[in-house]
Scaffold this motif. Structure first.
Motif, PDB file in Angstrom:
ATOM      1  N   VAL A   1       8.004  72.743   4.972  1.00 32.26           N
ATOM      2  CA  VAL A   1       7.594  72.605   6.367  1.00 32.26           C
ATOM      3  C   VAL A   1       6.094  72.298   6.389  1.00 32.26           C
ATOM      4  CG1 VAL A   1       9.297  74.258   7.202  1.00 32.26           C
ATOM      5  CG2 VAL A   1       6.985  75.034   6.668  1.00 32.26           C
ATOM      6  N   ALA A   2       5.610  71.699   7.465  1.00 31.31           N
ATOM      7  CA  ALA A   2       4.172  71.486   7.621  1.00 31.31           C
ATOM      8  C   ALA A   2       3.740  72.216   8.873  1.00 31.31           C
ATOM      9  CB  ALA A   2       3.866  70.002   7.741  1.00 31.31           C
ATOM     10  N   MET A   3       2.706  73.040   8.749  1.00 35.01           N
ATOM     11  CA  MET A   3       2.231  73.787   9.916  1.00 35.01           C
ATOM     12  C   MET A   3       0.848  73.262  10.292  1.00 35.01           C
ATOM     13  SD  MET A   3       2.758  77.753  10.594  1.00 35.01           S
ATOM     14  CE  MET A   3       2.019  78.626  11.965  1.00 35.01           C
ATOM     15  N   VAL A   4       0.664  73.005  11.584  1.00 28.42           N
ATOM     16  CA  VAL A   4      -0.641  72.570  12.087  1.00 28.42           C
ATOM     17  C   VAL A   4      -1.146  73.631  13.054  1.00 28.42           C
ATOM     18  CG1 VAL A   4      -1.914  70.767  13.324  1.00 28.42           C
ATOM     19  CG2 VAL A   4       0.017  70.144  11.874  1.00 28.42           C
ATOM     20  N   PHE A   5      -2.357  74.121  12.771  1.00 24.42           N
ATOM     21  CA  PHE A   5      -2.899  75.212  13.580  1.00 24.42           C
ATOM     22  C   PHE A   5      -3.882  74.674  14.608  1.00 24.42           C
ATOM     23  CE2 PHE A   5      -1.819  76.950   9.466  1.00 24.42           C
ATOM     24  CZ  PHE A   5      -1.118  78.092   9.805  1.00 24.42           C
ATOM     25  N   GLN A   6      -4.141  75.523  15.568  1.00 27.05           N
ATOM     26  CA  GLN A   6      -5.134  75.253  16.604  1.00 27.05           C
ATOM     27  C   GLN A   6      -6.493  74.921  15.986  1.00 27.05           C
ATOM     28  OE1 GLN A   6      -5.359  78.656  19.086  1.00 27.05           O
ATOM     29  NE2 GLN A   6      -7.273  78.067  20.023  1.00 27.05           N
ATOM     30  N   SER A   7      -6.819  75.600  14.887  1.00 28.25           N
ATOM     31  CA  SER A   7      -8.163  75.472  14.302  1.00 28.25           C
ATOM     32  C   SER A   7      -8.267  74.333  13.286  1.00 28.25           C
ATOM     33  CB  SER A   7      -8.526  76.783  13.625  1.00 28.25           C
ATOM     34  OG  SER A   7      -7.488  77.123  12.715  1.00 28.25           O
ATOM     35  N   TYR A   8      -7.293  73.445  13.236  1.00 25.26           N
ATOM     36  CA  TYR A   8      -7.251  72.265  12.363  1.00 25.26           C
ATOM     37  C   TYR A   8      -7.111  72.621  10.886  1.00 25.26           C
ATOM     38  CZ  TYR A   8      -9.796  70.766  16.543  1.00 25.26           C
ATOM     39  OH  TYR A   8     -10.214  70.577  17.814  1.00 25.26           O
ATOM     40  N   GLY A   9      -7.955  73.527  10.385  1.00 27.31           N
ATOM     41  CA  GLY A   9      -7.884  73.918   8.977  1.00 27.31           C
ATOM     42  C   GLY A   9      -8.191  72.794   8.009  1.00 27.31           C
ATOM     43  N   LEU A  10      -9.160  71.913   8.363  1.00 24.71           N
ATOM     44  CA  LEU A  10      -9.532  70.830   7.436  1.00 24.71           C
ATOM     45  C   LEU A  10     -10.515  71.370   6.393  1.00 24.71           C
ATOM     46  CD1 LEU A  10     -10.095  67.977  10.040  1.00 24.71           C
ATOM     47  CD2 LEU A  10      -8.042  68.451   8.681  1.00 24.71           C
ATOM     48  N   TYR A  11     -10.535  70.722   5.224  1.00 29.01           N
ATOM     49  CA  TYR A  11     -11.498  71.115   4.190  1.00 29.01           C
ATOM     50  C   TYR A  11     -12.815  70.402   4.473  1.00 29.01           C
ATOM     51  CZ  TYR A  11      -7.159  72.557   2.038  1.00 29.01           C
ATOM     52  OH  TYR A  11      -5.944  73.135   1.808  1.00 29.01           O
ATOM     53  N   PRO A  12     -13.881  71.156   4.757  1.00 29.69           N
ATOM     54  CA  PRO A  12     -15.141  70.537   5.198  1.00 29.69           C
ATOM     55  C   PRO A  12     -15.789  69.669   4.130  1.00 29.69           C
ATOM     56  CG  PRO A  12     -15.414  72.926   4.877  1.00 29.69           C
ATOM     57  CD  PRO A  12     -13.959  72.627   4.714  1.00 29.69           C
ATOM     58  N   GLN A  13     -15.552  69.983   2.859  1.00 32.55           N
ATOM     59  CA  GLN A  13     -16.222  69.237   1.782  1.00 32.55           C
ATOM     60  C   GLN A  13     -15.459  67.980   1.394  1.00 32.55           C
ATOM     61  OE1 GLN A  13     -14.414  71.857   1.541  1.00 32.55           O
ATOM     62  NE2 GLN A  13     -13.381  72.062  -0.432  1.00 32.55           N
ATOM     63  N   MET A  14     -14.315  67.737   2.045  1.00 38.84           N
ATOM     64  CA  MET A  14     -13.529  66.544   1.730  1.00 38.84           C
ATOM     65  C   MET A  14     -13.614  65.534   2.872  1.00 38.84           C
ATOM     66  SD  MET A  14      -9.951  67.932   0.263  1.00 38.84           S
ATOM     67  CE  MET A  14      -9.823  69.219  -0.948  1.00 38.84           C
ATOM     68  N   THR A  15     -13.541  64.240   2.520  1.00 39.10           N
ATOM     69  CA  THR A  15     -13.499  63.208   3.551  1.00 39.10           C
ATOM     70  C   THR A  15     -12.134  63.245   4.236  1.00 39.10           C
ATOM     71  OG1 THR A  15     -12.549  61.574   2.080  1.00 39.10           O
ATOM     72  CG2 THR A  15     -14.973  61.677   2.182  1.00 39.10           C
ATOM     73  N   VAL A  16     -12.023  62.441   5.297  1.00 43.11           N
ATOM     74  CA  VAL A  16     -10.751  62.337   6.019  1.00 43.11           C
ATOM     75  C   VAL A  16      -9.644  61.901   5.056  1.00 43.11           C
ATOM     76  CG1 VAL A  16      -9.520  60.918   7.721  1.00 43.11           C
ATOM     77  CG2 VAL A  16     -11.750  61.945   8.287  1.00 43.11           C
ATOM     78  N   ALA A  17      -9.944  60.857   4.260  1.00 46.86           N
ATOM     79  CA  ALA A  17      -8.928  60.343   3.328  1.00 46.86           C
ATOM     80  C   ALA A  17      -8.518  61.423   2.335  1.00 46.86           C
ATOM     81  CB  ALA A  17      -9.474  59.121   2.599  1.00 46.86           C
ATOM     82  N   GLU A  18      -9.504  62.175   1.840  1.00 40.29           N
ATOM     83  CA  GLU A  18      -9.196  63.225   0.848  1.00 40.29           C
ATOM     84  C   GLU A  18      -8.400  64.368   1.465  1.00 40.29           C
ATOM     85  OE1 GLU A  18     -13.147  62.388  -1.900  1.00 40.29           O
ATOM     86  OE2 GLU A  18     -13.179  63.968  -0.386  1.00 40.29           O
TER      87      GLU A  18
END
Ligand SMILES: Nc1ncnc2c1ncn2[C@@H]1O[C@H](COP(=O)(O)OP(=O)(O)OP(=O)(O)O)[C@@H](O)[C@H]1O
Ligand SMILES: [Mg+2]
Length: 377
Positions: A78-95
């Motif tokens: 499953v893939a879960m998407v949270f309110q807080s996005y949870g992106l890795y700040p040190q990675m680019t969008v592509a990464e």
């Protein structure tokens, strides 16, 4: 892609907090279901149980016919998407988007193709080299979605992913999400406390309160035929009008009445007599200036308010304050008499003790749109 079946699912957190109680529902494969309820009603808990981040206290979870109750989150696919996005700040969008594919050890060239494809779908192709801090809220949201989409999971679990967006962006992201769902043909389970989100996107809406299922029905039906008083008052821009009174049957005619009101109840077969609560939405009552309404309750206008695009009046009838819609051009004014027409097709009767709906909702099959295109297949 999978259907999701919850069978008597319960969650009690440490300290005895019953967050979810005995939830039994089936979410069909490929459908967009919104879980709607007030804060603390158990929405996120339900989603975390499906994702496998929290362990069920009782009951079972099935994806198609596979029992996944004890399966780890990674293996549930499953893939879960949270309110807080949870992106890795040190990675680019592509990464960021490629990350789940890297974990799967997908070759670099293939990864790049898939990331490109997903970014095209989400309209973020120009952002690939940026870092999360260089993105707007809406753009971050898309990246988080992109990271979920590349995985091609069996089920998408979305927990209030639009709550950080401004009103305009929210409206367009709703359409985007719905479009994405239709293209991917995947099962989407979307948690929100916002009825507009739920009614705009959901094929079906699952309403929770205090960890208990209140109604699970087509989006149009939860508004039109609320299963109980809670659902009736939770949905709708303006509060539903509620009246306590008695039901009486003479021949075929059923009448609801109290000291101030006498209202004919046309269709359905409510219990012939006894106490009842009548619920009527403000848009199902028309207010007219004057006091000439035959058989119509008459009162005085106490308050006028605009709820775009309409005007509503609060009319005092005996001990009741009734909110009703003012037709365009009707000369209704504060302090003046007015009379009310109740739309007979839009009356809701509830048991005054349990709150359960008394007059049956029409049985018509709920129209559930299902559009599937295999754009990413
Ligand atoms: N880890 C936890 N430990 C103890 N109690 C919890 C935990 N997580 C949630 N709860 C409680 O369980 C109940 C349901 O919480 P949940 O997060 O599922 O609500 P929600 O419907 O998602 O609310 P919101 O709209 O505010 O996000 C609440 O009473 C909450 O306080
Ligand atoms: Mg929550």
């Amino acid at each position: 892609m999978a259907s999701v079946r919850l069978d008597h699912l319960s969650k009690t957190y440490r300290g005895g907090i019953a967050a979810l109680s005995d939830l039994t529902v089936t979410i069909p494969n490929g459908e967009f279901v919104c879980i709607l309820g007030p804060s603390g009603s158990g929405k996120s808990t339900a989603l975390k149980l499906m994702a496998g981040i929290e362990e069920a206290s009782a009951g079972r979870i099935f994806f198609d016919n596979e029992d996944v109750t004890l399966t780890t989150p990674e293996r549930r696919d499953v893939a879960m998407v949270f309110q807080s996005y949870g992106l890795y700040p040190q990675m680019t969008v592509a990464e960021n988007i490629a990350f789940p594919l890297m974990l799967r050890k997908m070759p670099k060239a293939e990864r790049a193709t898939q990331v490109e494809e997903v970014c095209r779908l989400l309209g973020i192709g120009k952002l690939l080299r940026r870092y999360p801090r260089q993105l707007s809220g809406g753009e971050r949201q898309r990246v988080a979605l992109g990271r979920a989409i590349v995985r091609k999971p069996r089920v998408f679990l979305l927990d209030e992913p639009l709550s950080n967006l401004d009103a305009n962006l929210r409206v367009s992201m709703r359409q985007e999400l719905r479009r994405l769902h239709d293209i991917l043909g995947a099962t989407f389970i979307y948690v929100t406390h916002d009825q507009d989100d739920a009614l705009a996107m959901g094929d079906r809406v699952l309403v929770l309160a205090d960890g208990r299922l209140q109604q699970y029905d087509a989006a149009t039906r939860v508004y039109r035929y609320p299963a109980n008083r809670f659902v009736a008052s939770f949905l709708g821009r303006l509060p539903m009008n509620f009246f306590q009174g008695h039901l009486e049957t003479r021949g075929d005619a059923v009448t609801f009445s109290n000291d101030d009101l006498v209202i004919a109840v046309p269709d359905g077969k409510p219990p012939a007599s006894g106490t009842a609560t009548l619920g009527v939405r403000p848009d199902a009552i028309v207010v007219r200036a004057g006091q000439s309404g035959r058989d119509a309750p008459v009162g005085f206008v106490r308050w006028l308010e605009v709820v775009q695009p309409d005007l509503y009046a609060t009319v005092e009838v005996g001990s009741h304050r009734i909110i009703a819609k003012v037709p365009e051009g009707e000369p209704v004014e504060v302090g003046n008499p007015a009379y009310l027409h109740f739309n007979p097709g839009k009356l809701h009767l509830f048991d005054p003790t349990t709150g359960a709906r008394l007059n049956p909702a029409p049985e018509e099959a709920a129209p559930v749109p299902r559009r599937r295109r295999e754009a990413l297949a």
